[in-house]
Design a protein around this motif. Structure first.
Motif, PDB file in Angstrom:
ATOM      1  N   ARG A  87       0.831  -1.205   0.000  1.00  0.00           N
ATOM      2  CA  ARG A  87       0.000   0.000   0.000  1.00  0.00           C
ATOM      3  C   ARG A  87       0.867   1.257   0.000  1.00  0.00           C
ATOM      4  O   ARG A  87       0.589   2.215  -0.726  1.00  0.00           O
ATOM      5  CB  ARG A  87      -0.920  -0.002   1.220  1.00  0.00           C
ATOM      6  CG  ARG A  87      -1.901   1.184   1.253  1.00  0.00           C
ATOM      7  CD  ARG A  87      -2.777   1.115   2.477  1.00  0.00           C
ATOM      8  NE  ARG A  87      -1.973   1.152   3.697  1.00  0.00           N
ATOM      9  CZ  ARG A  87      -2.450   0.879   4.912  1.00  0.00           C
ATOM     10  NH1 ARG A  87      -3.710   0.510   5.064  1.00  0.00           N
ATOM     11  NH2 ARG A  87      -1.667   0.950   5.967  1.00  0.00           N
ATOM     12  N   ASN A  88       1.928   1.251   0.795  1.00  0.00           N
ATOM     13  CA  ASN A  88       2.807   2.425   0.859  1.00  0.00           C
ATOM     14  C   ASN A  88       3.550   2.655  -0.450  1.00  0.00           C
ATOM     15  O   ASN A  88       3.897   3.792  -0.784  1.00  0.00           O
ATOM     16  CB  ASN A  88       3.809   2.264   2.004  1.00  0.00           C
ATOM     17  CG  ASN A  88       3.140   2.313   3.371  1.00  0.00           C
ATOM     18  OD1 ASN A  88       2.022   2.820   3.503  1.00  0.00           O
ATOM     19  ND2 ASN A  88       3.816   1.797   4.386  1.00  0.00           N
ATOM     20  N   ARG A  89       3.805   1.583  -1.205  1.00  0.00           N
ATOM     21  CA  ARG A  89       4.495   1.713  -2.495  1.00  0.00           C
ATOM     22  C   ARG A  89       3.543   2.016  -3.638  1.00  0.00           C
ATOM     23  O   ARG A  89       3.960   2.133  -4.788  1.00  0.00           O
ATOM     24  CB  ARG A  89       5.283   0.440  -2.786  1.00  0.00           C
ATOM     25  CG  ARG A  89       6.492   0.244  -1.865  1.00  0.00           C
ATOM     26  CD  ARG A  89       7.146  -1.097  -2.102  1.00  0.00           C
ATOM     27  NE  ARG A  89       8.334  -1.265  -1.264  1.00  0.00           N
ATOM     28  CZ  ARG A  89       9.572  -1.019  -1.662  1.00  0.00           C
ATOM     29  NH1 ARG A  89       9.791  -0.617  -2.889  1.00  0.00           N
ATOM     30  NH2 ARG A  89      10.581  -1.184  -0.836  1.00  0.00           N
ATOM     31  N   GLY A  90       2.261   2.105  -3.322  1.00  0.00           N
ATOM     32  CA  GLY A  90       1.285   2.481  -4.338  1.00  0.00           C
ATOM     33  C   GLY A  90       0.760   1.335  -5.173  1.00  0.00           C
ATOM     34  O   GLY A  90       0.065   1.558  -6.173  1.00  0.00           O
ATOM     35  N   TYR A  91       1.077   0.086  -4.777  1.00  0.00           N
ATOM     36  CA  TYR A  91       0.596  -1.059  -5.541  1.00  0.00           C
ATOM     37  C   TYR A  91      -0.869  -1.381  -5.234  1.00  0.00           C
ATOM     38  O   TYR A  91      -1.525  -2.096  -5.995  1.00  0.00           O
ATOM     39  CB  TYR A  91       1.446  -2.290  -5.241  1.00  0.00           C
ATOM     40  CG  TYR A  91       2.884  -2.154  -5.671  1.00  0.00           C
ATOM     41  CD1 TYR A  91       3.209  -1.722  -6.963  1.00  0.00           C
ATOM     42  CD2 TYR A  91       3.934  -2.448  -4.808  1.00  0.00           C
ATOM     43  CE1 TYR A  91       4.528  -1.586  -7.363  1.00  0.00           C
ATOM     44  CE2 TYR A  91       5.263  -2.310  -5.191  1.00  0.00           C
ATOM     45  CZ  TYR A  91       5.544  -1.878  -6.473  1.00  0.00           C
ATOM     46  OH  TYR A  91       6.853  -1.743  -6.870  1.00  0.00           O
ATOM     47  N   LEU A  92      -1.360  -0.881  -4.115  1.00  0.00           N
ATOM     48  CA  LEU A  92      -2.743  -1.121  -3.730  1.00  0.00           C
ATOM     49  C   LEU A  92      -3.486   0.200  -3.602  1.00  0.00           C
ATOM     50  O   LEU A  92      -2.936   1.190  -3.110  1.00  0.00           O
ATOM     51  CB  LEU A  92      -2.810  -1.867  -2.386  1.00  0.00           C
ATOM     52  CG  LEU A  92      -2.282  -3.294  -2.362  1.00  0.00           C
ATOM     53  CD1 LEU A  92      -2.377  -3.863  -0.933  1.00  0.00           C
ATOM     54  CD2 LEU A  92      -3.062  -4.182  -3.318  1.00  0.00           C
TER      55      LEU A  92
END
Length: 297
Positions: A87-92
């Motif tokens: 989530r923090n890496r923007g994948y979710l």
């Protein structure tokens, strides 16, 4: 579970401001490392019992059930960390359908860990009771077939209960049910202990003739139970305070220790395999064979 096991960050901001206790924050790397160790240790316990025919008895099957519970608790934290990282890496997508579903599955694993531990410890206590006071009839009472059926019923019930608790997590009765199982298990085992003590006084001579392993098993259960209470009770108290006095400054002060309480739960999964190894020569030998890569006979 958003309502039952959501962290301290969901606490009312006003209550936090009224409390002089700052949040205790622990590095996620510590949680992740301890969780990995917990999974590996309990996996070794399972493999030792599976590969060693000498350990394939009802008592060790019940221990495997407890090991699975501990492993689920560690797996819960590993998956949670992975989900947060994605989530923090923007994948979710934040608050998206996938994240919500994944959260529910992860929360279910956590509840399964607690419920599985409670019922596994209870059935181990019953097994030790039968071992001590019905030693001659033990093998006719506690058969492998009954053991497998008992464990199957336990885990089916725990799975169903875990799913139900996730679905109805925002309801107060769910919280009460969730937290009441902990003291109910303690009452059940305490009643067994009191009964065993009273019977031991009236059958002291008979008890003294029992194999040492039988009494050693009861002591092992006592140690496991003590560790379980020490590691899980602070979290159960956190849930109760978060539900019934979320704005009280004293409750908020205790809830600032949420991550420490979570750390204790992770440590439980790491400590239990050491107890098995320390208390059981058979398991200890099996561990040594596995670690030295010797082939089982």
């Amino acid at each position: 579970m958003k309502h039952i096991i959501s962290p301290y960050e969901h606490t009312n901001d006003t209550a936090r401001n009224n409390s002089d206790c700052p949040d205790v924050v622990l590095p996620e790397e510590i949680f992740f490392t301890i969780s990995i160790i917990g999974v590996l240790e309990n996996l070794i316990v399972l493999l030792a019992v599976i590969k060693n025919k000498n350990l394939q008895s009802p008592m060790y099957f019940f221990i495997c059930s407890l090991a699975i519970s501990d492993m689920l608790g560690s797996l819960y934290k590993i998956l949670e960390n992975i989900l947060i990282m994605f989530r923090n890496r923007g994948y979710l997508k934040p608050r998206g359908n996938f994240e919500s579903t994944a959260d529910d599955i992860i929360d279910c694993l956590f509840i399964l860990s607690l419920l599985g531990s409670i019922f596994s410890l209870s059935v181990i206590a019953a097994d030790r009771y039968i071992t001590i006071f019905h030693a001659l009839q033990y093998h006719s009472i506690v058969t492998m077939r009954r053991t497998v059926i008992t464990l199957a019923v336990i885990w089916i019930f725990c799975t169903g209960s875990g799913i139900a608790m996730v679905i109805f997590s925002h309801h107060i009765p769910t919280v009460i049910t969730f937290t009441s199982l902990f003291p109910l298990m303690l009452v059940f085992i305490l009643c067994l202990y009191i009964h065993m003590f009273l019977l031991a006084r009236s059958h002291a001579r008979k008890i003294s003739t029992l194999p040492t392993a039988n009494m050693k098993g009861a002591i092992t259960l006592t140690i496991l139970l003590g560790v379980f209470i020490f590691c899980w009770a602070p979290f159960v108290l956190h849930v109760l305070l978060m539900t019934f006095c979320p704005n009280n400054p004293y409750c908020v002060c205790y809830m600032s220790l949420f991550q420490i309480n979570g750390m204790l739960i992770m440590c439980n999964a790491v400590i239990d395999p050491f107890i098995y190894a320390f208390r059981s020569p058979e398991l200890r030998d099996a561990f040594k064979k596995m670690l030295s890569c010797n082939r089982y006979q």
